[in-house]
Design an enzyme around this catalytic site. Structure first.
Site, PDB file in Angstrom:
ATOM      1  CE1 TYR A  65     -47.315 -15.206  47.874  1.00  0.00           C
ATOM      2  CE2 TYR A  65     -45.661 -16.675  48.815  1.00  0.00           C
ATOM      3  CZ  TYR A  65     -45.996 -15.612  47.985  1.00  0.00           C
ATOM      4  OH  TYR A  65     -45.020 -14.983  47.273  1.00  0.00           O
ATOM      5  CE  LYS A  88     -38.576 -12.719  43.639  1.00  0.00           C
ATOM      6  NZ  LYS A  88     -40.022 -13.007  43.448  1.00  0.00           N
ATOM      7  CD  GLU A 106     -18.375 -11.828  22.572  1.00  0.00           C
ATOM      8  OE1 GLU A 106     -18.482 -12.575  21.582  1.00  0.00           O
ATOM      9  OE2 GLU A 106     -17.675 -12.116  23.553  1.00  0.00           O
ATOM     10  CB  THR A 149     -41.029  -9.531  44.798  1.00  0.00           C
ATOM     11  OG1 THR A 149     -41.454 -10.904  44.782  1.00  0.00           O
ATOM     12  CG2 THR A 149     -41.267  -8.941  46.174  1.00  0.00           C
ATOM     13  CG  ASP A 150     -42.769 -12.917  40.526  1.00  0.00           C
ATOM     14  OD1 ASP A 150     -41.915 -13.121  41.414  1.00  0.00           O
ATOM     15  OD2 ASP A 150     -43.609 -13.767  40.191  1.00  0.00           O
ATOM     16  CB  THR A 204     -45.720 -11.672  48.147  1.00  0.00           C
ATOM     17  OG1 THR A 204     -45.536 -12.487  47.000  1.00  0.00           O
ATOM     18  CG2 THR A 204     -45.481 -12.508  49.394  1.00  0.00           C
TER      19      THR A 204
END
Length: 356
Positions: free
Chosen positions: A53, A192, A313, A119-120, A39
């Site tokens: 975009y 993120k 667990e 950023t992903d 981006t």
């Protein structure tokens, strides 16, 4: 004649003083900017487009030219390594980028390295570099949430801040860093957390520091192993083994786990609910796959912090499973790949997850 002598003497003194002043001015740090797309190199159809975009459009020379203030901080030169959206990053991209960063870090004239990135998957690349690049020089990964064409573009200030951090001697030895929204984060801890706000990147244990009006302010330092203290070396990694992530949810089945292994997965990250919980119908499949030699690593899909406790667990000792500690599934995948490329068995793999 005497007037000429006095003139020459005055000129000599002035030149000497000028040379002395020039000698006292320290040379600007040398920073290399590696561009990979994302981006921060994107463009929208209009200034009103902040979320719609096309990524990876602006080349590195225009990124640098678009922030003339960079020249006041450092001598910056750029290289276009890739021009892609970060969701398309592959293991091969990670290796190529890591080897280039390592090569630059070995150059004595290079003081810091900045990587522009989508950023992903920015957090994955930053963690990978922190595990495998053996340097104490600042390596900073930066992106933006909005393209440069948007009214509220954040990329230019993020980039200036990233170069500021990479230029600072105080940044040395702190591992690979992520600079976003005025905050300095550890590449290990940051993730993120939202996709439509500029304050998208958060660390479960908080940022390391901030950049305010061109100055860095530090509040803590990483304690986990990284960079120079890492046992891993990008130069020794020829290929990364396939590691996949299977999501835990209500009414889960074992279809995804079996399919991943059938396609070559050497390890599975179980993105479990809560404390890395595994649904009853999935447990037999994971035990069977572990018996076949596939490493099983329990992580948690929860957002915002916490960690998976061993033998809580699930009886991890009995099943010979590994827990990811506080690493989220995508970070756990990165560490598992690097460790398995180094020949780790389940015991050493568990050690690695606790130390890194």
């Amino acid at each position: 004649m005497m007037k000429l002598v006095r003139t020459l003497a005055s000129t000599f003194v002035a030149m000497t003083l000028a040379a002395a002043v020039h000698a006292q001015v320290p040379a600007k740090p040398q920073v290399v900017l590696l561009a990979t797309g994302g981006t921060i190199a994107g463009a929208g159809a209009s200034a009103a487009n902040s979320a719609t975009y096309q990524a990876a459009k602006v080349p590195v020379d225009k990124l640098i030219a678009g922030v003339p203030e960079l020249a006041q901080v450092a001598a910056v030169r750029g290289e276009q390594v890739f021009q892609i959206a970060s969701e398309s990053f592959t293991n091969e991209h990670l290796l190529t980028l890591g080897k280039r960063v390592a090569a630059l870090a070995r150059q004595p004239e290079v003081d810091g390295i900045v990587i522009t990135h989508g950023t992903d998957t920015l957090e994955e690349t930053a963690f990978f570099l922190g595990l495998t690049v053996r340097t104490d020089k600042p390596v900073v990964v930066v992106g933006s949430m909005r393209p440069s064409t948007a009214l509220s573009a954040d990329g230019t200030l993020n980039l200036l801040n990233a170069v500021t951090v990479a230029s600072s001697k105080d940044s040395r030895g702190k591992g690979v860093l992520v600079v976003m929204n005025d905050e300095i984060h550890s590449g290990r801890d940051v993730s993120k957390s939202i996709n439509i706000k500029t304050e998208a990147f958060k660390s479960a244990w908080g940022p390391l520091g901030m950049v305010v009006e061109g100055r860095t302010y530090w509040f803590r330092a990483p304690v986990k192993r990284h960079t120079l203290t890492s046992e891993f070396d990008i130069e020794a990694i020829k290929a990364l083994p396939q590691v996949d992530i299977a999501y835990g949810y209500g009414n889960a089945s074992d279809v995804a786990q079996r399919a991943f292994v059938a396609k070559g997965a050497k390890a599975l990250i179980h993105a479990g609910t809560g404390n890395g919980s595994v649904a009853a119908p999935v447990v037999p499949a994971l035990r069977e796959l572990r018996a076949q030699g596939v490493q099983i690593i329990r992580s948690a899909r929860v957002v915002g912090g916490g960690f998976v406790l061993r033998n809580a667990e699930q009886p991890d000792d009995q099943y010979d499973w590994v827990v990811s500690h506080d690493l989220n599934p995508q970070k756990a995948r990165i560490l598992a790949m690097v460790a398995l490329a180094n020949g780790s068995d389940s015991k050493s793999l568990q050690r690695v997850f606790m130390e890194y």
